[in-house]
Design a protein around this motif. Structure first.
Motif, short mmCIF file in Angstrom:
data_model
loop_
_atom_site.label_atom_id
_atom_site.label_comp_id
_atom_site.label_asym_id
_atom_site.label_seq_id
_atom_site.Cartn_x
_atom_site.Cartn_y
_atom_site.Cartn_z
N ALA A 1 0.91 -0.93 -0.12
CA ALA A 1 0.06 -0.09 0.13
C ALA A 1 0.82 1.27 0.03
CB ALA A 1 -0.96 0.09 1.32
N HIS A 2 1.97 1.20 0.82
CA HIS A 2 2.94 2.26 0.92
C HIS A 2 3.52 2.53 -0.43
CE1 HIS A 2 5.21 5.49 2.61
NE2 HIS A 2 6.17 4.71 2.22
N ALA B 1 1.13 3.90 -3.11
CA ALA B 1 1.02 5.48 -2.43
C ALA B 1 2.18 6.32 -3.17
CB ALA B 1 0.67 5.83 -1.18
N LEU B 2 3.38 5.73 -2.81
CA LEU B 2 4.45 6.65 -3.56
C LEU B 2 4.37 6.50 -4.98
CD1 LEU B 2 7.46 5.20 -1.18
CD2 LEU B 2 6.44 7.38 -1.22
N ILE B 3 4.05 5.68 -5.78
CA ILE B 3 3.80 5.28 -7.10
C ILE B 3 2.93 6.50 -7.62
CG2 ILE B 3 3.15 4.10 -9.24
CD1 ILE B 3 4.53 1.59 -7.64
N ALA B 4 1.77 6.78 -6.93
CA ALA B 4 0.77 7.66 -7.27
C ALA B 4 1.19 9.12 -7.15
CB ALA B 4 -0.54 7.04 -6.41
N LYS B 5 1.86 9.40 -6.01
CA LYS B 5 2.36 10.47 -5.72
C LYS B 5 3.55 10.98 -6.97
CE LYS B 5 1.86 11.01 -0.66
NZ LYS B 5 2.90 11.13 0.36
N LYS C 1 13.09 12.45 -4.62
CA LYS C 1 13.03 11.75 -3.39
C LYS C 1 12.05 10.73 -3.17
CE LYS C 1 14.12 15.92 -0.73
NZ LYS C 1 13.33 16.87 0.44
N ILE C 2 10.99 10.76 -3.94
CA ILE C 2 10.06 9.58 -3.95
C ILE C 2 10.48 8.41 -4.75
CG2 ILE C 2 7.64 8.99 -4.96
CD1 ILE C 2 6.54 11.59 -4.25
N LYS C 3 11.44 8.81 -5.82
CA LYS C 3 12.15 7.70 -6.65
C LYS C 3 13.27 6.86 -5.84
CE LYS C 3 14.21 7.20 -10.95
NZ LYS C 3 14.60 7.76 -12.28
N GLU C 4 13.80 7.80 -5.03
CA GLU C 4 14.87 7.14 -4.13
C GLU C 4 14.13 6.32 -3.04
OE1 GLU C 4 17.01 10.51 -2.56
OE2 GLU C 4 18.23 10.53 -4.52
N ALA C 5 13.01 6.73 -2.71
CA ALA C 5 12.28 5.91 -1.59
C ALA C 5 11.85 4.53 -2.23
CB ALA C 5 11.14 6.53 -1.07
N LEU C 6 11.36 4.68 -3.46
CA LEU C 6 10.93 3.41 -3.80
C LEU C 6 12.03 2.55 -4.36
CD1 LEU C 6 8.58 4.84 -6.73
CD2 LEU C 6 7.74 3.45 -4.70
N ARG C 7 13.38 2.94 -4.57
CA ARG C 7 14.29 2.00 -5.05
C ARG C 7 14.52 1.14 -3.61
NH1 ARG C 7 18.86 5.74 -8.21
NH2 ARG C 7 17.39 5.88 -10.08
N GLN C 8 14.25 1.61 -2.35
CA GLN C 8 14.61 1.13 -1.23
C GLN C 8 13.56 0.06 -1.06
OE1 GLN C 8 15.14 4.09 1.77
NE2 GLN C 8 17.14 5.14 0.84
N VAL C 9 12.55 -0.21 -1.53
CA VAL C 9 11.41 -1.26 -1.54
C VAL C 9 12.02 -2.55 -1.72
CG1 VAL C 9 9.34 -1.89 -2.08
CG2 VAL C 9 9.59 0.46 -2.13
#
Length: 51
Positions: free
Chosen positions: A4-5, A8-12, A43-51
């Protein structure tokens, strides 16, 4: 991170893409706003890489 998180990041990220495109299509785009939106997107892209 849960799915879900991540979703949400992908949508943002997609929303920021749309805002950047809309601002670029205006007669007088705000360069500072575009730069800030791009930073948020990164920043969102970097957060997605940590998934």
């Amino acid at each position: 991170m849960d799915n879900a998180h991540s979703s949400a990041l992908i949508a943002k990220h997609a929303g920021l893409d749309a805002r950047i495109a809309a601002e670029n299509n205006r007669p007088a785009p705000d360069g500072i706003l575009i730069a800030n939106l791009k930073k948020q997107k990164l920043k969102i892209k970097e957060a997605l890489r940590q998934v």
